[in-house]
Write an enzyme that holds these catalytic residues in place. Structure first.
Site, PDB file in Angstrom:
ATOM      1  N   LYS A 135     -20.052  21.512   5.768  1.00 55.55           N
ATOM      2  CA  LYS A 135     -21.190  21.740   4.877  1.00 55.55           C
ATOM      3  C   LYS A 135     -21.684  23.182   4.982  1.00 55.55           C
ATOM      4  O   LYS A 135     -22.027  23.816   3.979  1.00 55.55           O
ATOM      5  CB  LYS A 135     -22.322  20.771   5.229  1.00 55.55           C
ATOM      6  CG  LYS A 135     -23.597  20.996   4.420  1.00 55.55           C
ATOM      7  CD  LYS A 135     -24.688  20.015   4.807  1.00 55.55           C
ATOM      8  CE  LYS A 135     -25.957  20.289   3.993  1.00 55.55           C
ATOM      9  NZ  LYS A 135     -27.039  19.319   4.312  1.00 55.55           N
ATOM     10  N   HIS A 280      19.775 -11.735 -10.189  1.00 55.39           N
ATOM     11  CA  HIS A 280      18.777 -12.110 -11.197  1.00 55.39           C
ATOM     12  C   HIS A 280      17.705 -13.045 -10.648  1.00 55.39           C
ATOM     13  O   HIS A 280      17.385 -14.080 -11.230  1.00 55.39           O
ATOM     14  CB  HIS A 280      19.449 -12.731 -12.426  1.00 55.39           C
ATOM     15  CG  HIS A 280      20.309 -11.760 -13.165  1.00 55.39           C
ATOM     16  ND1 HIS A 280      19.814 -10.594 -13.716  1.00 55.39           N
ATOM     17  CD2 HIS A 280      21.634 -11.785 -13.442  1.00 55.39           C
ATOM     18  CE1 HIS A 280      20.802  -9.931 -14.299  1.00 55.39           C
ATOM     19  NE2 HIS A 280      21.917 -10.628 -14.141  1.00 55.39           N
TER      20      HIS A 280
END
Length: 521
Positions: A135, A280
């Site tokens: 900050k 499949h």
């Protein structure tokens, strides 16, 4: 710009810290450190002041409270306008903050850790220091990656570290704290989900998912459909397709991944060396043997026609012998294994396009949620975990199964779980013989399995049949008996169970009821 005079060091990962500390002290920067880091620095004769000595307050609560003090926070958050208050309280400005956090992520990997053990590794002071320094980046240099020190040390020496570099380091710091807390939040979410499952409250009113794209796929179910593969963010487990690393071959397709997942989840069911071949969406061949190459050959020979262009999954490391057999026996789309030795991989790489996936260590099936999408919605269910305790199964016929039949019943029942319903599986000696999958009626699945047996001229006397749900009519038993089935495992629970059991008794077939079904849609 003010010169750099004071640095605060508080690191869990102390790799390279001696080297960095010496660089700082050589440049006449005073070091302030927590007890653990200070002890190491002093062992190497690096001058340092402990935080406790500076703030005149000891570390307490087993070190949980040590840097959260006004003199520390004010030193990090101060600017030039705070000189008077700093002088009044004898606070030194802190110009560099070097911090990394407790290894929370590592605590997750220890299977012996419970939530209390994991929580101990949540860093409180470290993120607070980093956020404060980031900050106040105009006045404080924040370092969360020790490697960044060496890249800026010349600028520190000449007091010329520019605002863009400071901002870049601050951005990196906030990304570090964000990622750290995101990991903690995900852990708490998973723990809460698990706790809810234990209380049988699986499904919250609102669900938030976090996924990241692993890769674009070559296409979707069909070539005209675009697709991509997304995985959970920071919550992957080894032994899964999502965790796997593709070490060879073409780009995966949507169907490749679906088939690969089915094959891998199926082969996980077995402890001995096993192979499952999927085509499949359905297993077409599976076998368990004493060696991996044997399991592959038996799985392949169960249905060579369907195995062409299939997906192969193994539960043991692939060796050279197995790899050679695969490439000389068939065309294969995908090969999956927990590990592949380097010589086997070189053999597989002879097939330029074959996709090869390494999953890492395979674990037992774990309880989790399965998700399927529908238009503007989704369906969620817990996954199908079944403990194959055959002692709780019921033999409902006059004849009891032999040891071989029980073994094959367990094997076929495991395979049936991964075959699209209606599912019929024929097997003998822990090898599939024929599979009838995805038919709209169960008798059609049975007839399909019979057709496959007859086409290949198999003699399947003393083989076992598994049905993923109850047999509604005796016609399934009559059809199975025609080709030599002597053992049937099914759910039971039909209103015509007595007719089905009677048919089995007439054919001297032994029948097992599991009282659990395995529908797969």
């Amino acid at each position: 710009m003010k010169p750099v005079k004071h640095a605060l060091i508080s690191v869990s990962d102390k790799t390279h810290i001696i080297k960095i500390a010496k660089i700082l002290t050589e440049n006449k920067i005073n070091l302030l450190s927590t007890e653990g880091t200070a002890k190491i620095l002093r062992n190497y004769h690096v001058p340092v002041t402990t935080v406790s000595d500076y703030i005149k307050f000891p570390e307490i609560m087993n070190g949980r409270v040590k840097t959260l003090h006004p003199k520390i926070m004010a030193g990090i958050l101060s600017s030039s306008k705070d000189k008077k208050i700093m002088q009044f309280y004898k606070i030194n400005p802190i110009d560099i903050v070097i911090v990394n956090f407790y290894p929370f992520q590592h605590a997750l990997f220890d299977v012996n850790n419970n939530i209390r053990d994991v929580i101990k590794n949540i860093d409180i002071g470290g993120p607070t220091l980093v956020r404060a320094a980031a900050k106040n980046y105009e006045n404080v240099i924040v370092i969360v990656d020790i490697n960044d020190i060496e890249s800026i040390i010349d600028a520190i020496k000449t007091n010329s570290i520019d605002i863009n570099t400071r901002l870049q380091l601050a951005r990196k710091a906030f990304q570090y704290t964000s990622s750290y807390e995101s990991t903690i939040a995900k852990y708490f979410s998973q723990y809460q989900s698990y706790s809810m499952q234990k209380k049988h409250n699986l499904f919250p009113n609102k669900i938030n998912f976090s996924f990241i794209k692993k890769q674009d796929l070559v296409y979707g179910e069909n070539q005209h459909q675009k697709s991509a593969f997304y995985i959970k963010n920071n919550t992957l487990h080894t032994g899964t397709i999502s965790f796997s690393n593709q070490v060879h071959g073409k780009t995966l397709s949507y169907n490749n991944i679906l088939d690969a997942n089915t094959a891998l989840e199926c082969v996980k069911e077995f402890k001995k060396p096993s192979c499952v071949i999927v085509k499949h969406g359905n297993p077409c061949g599976a076998a368990t043997r004493t060696t991996l190459v044997e399991s592959y050959l038996y799985a392949y020979n169960a249905d060579p026609v369907s195995a062409f262009g299939g997906v192969l999954a193994f539960n043991y490391e692939i060796d050279e012998h197995t790899a050679q057999k695969i490439i000389t026996t068939q065309f294969v789309e995908v090969i999956i294994a927990p590990k592949i030795n380097e010589y086997a991989l070189k053999i597989l790489q002879q097939k330029k396009n074959t996709r090869v996936l390494v999953t890492g260590k395979i674990h037992k099936h774990r309880r989790r949620l399965e998700i399927k999408s529908i238009d503007d919605g989704m369906l969620i269910q817990e996954n199908d975990i079944n403990k194959y305790n055959h002692k709780k199964w019921t033999v409902v016929t006059k004849r009891t199964p032999t040891k071989q039949e029980v073994q094959d019943a367990i094997f076929c029942w495991k395979i049936a779980k991964f075959v699209k319903s209606n599912a019929i599986v024929y097997g003998y000696n822990e090898t599939t013989i024929a599979i009838g999958a995805g038919q709209m009626s169960r008798i059609d699945s049975t007839k399909l399995a019979n057709v496959k047996v007859k086409e290949r001229g198999y003699n399947i006397m003393h083989a076992t049949m598994a049905s993923d749900a109850f047999l509604p009519f005796r016609d399934n038993i009559d059809q199975a008996a025609k080709i030599g089935i002597t053992c049937v495992i099914q759910t039971g629970g039909s209103i015509r169970d007595h007719e089905v059991i009677q048919a089995a008794n007439e054919q001297n077939i032994t029948m097992i009821f599991t009282k659990t079904r395995h529908f797969r849609h």
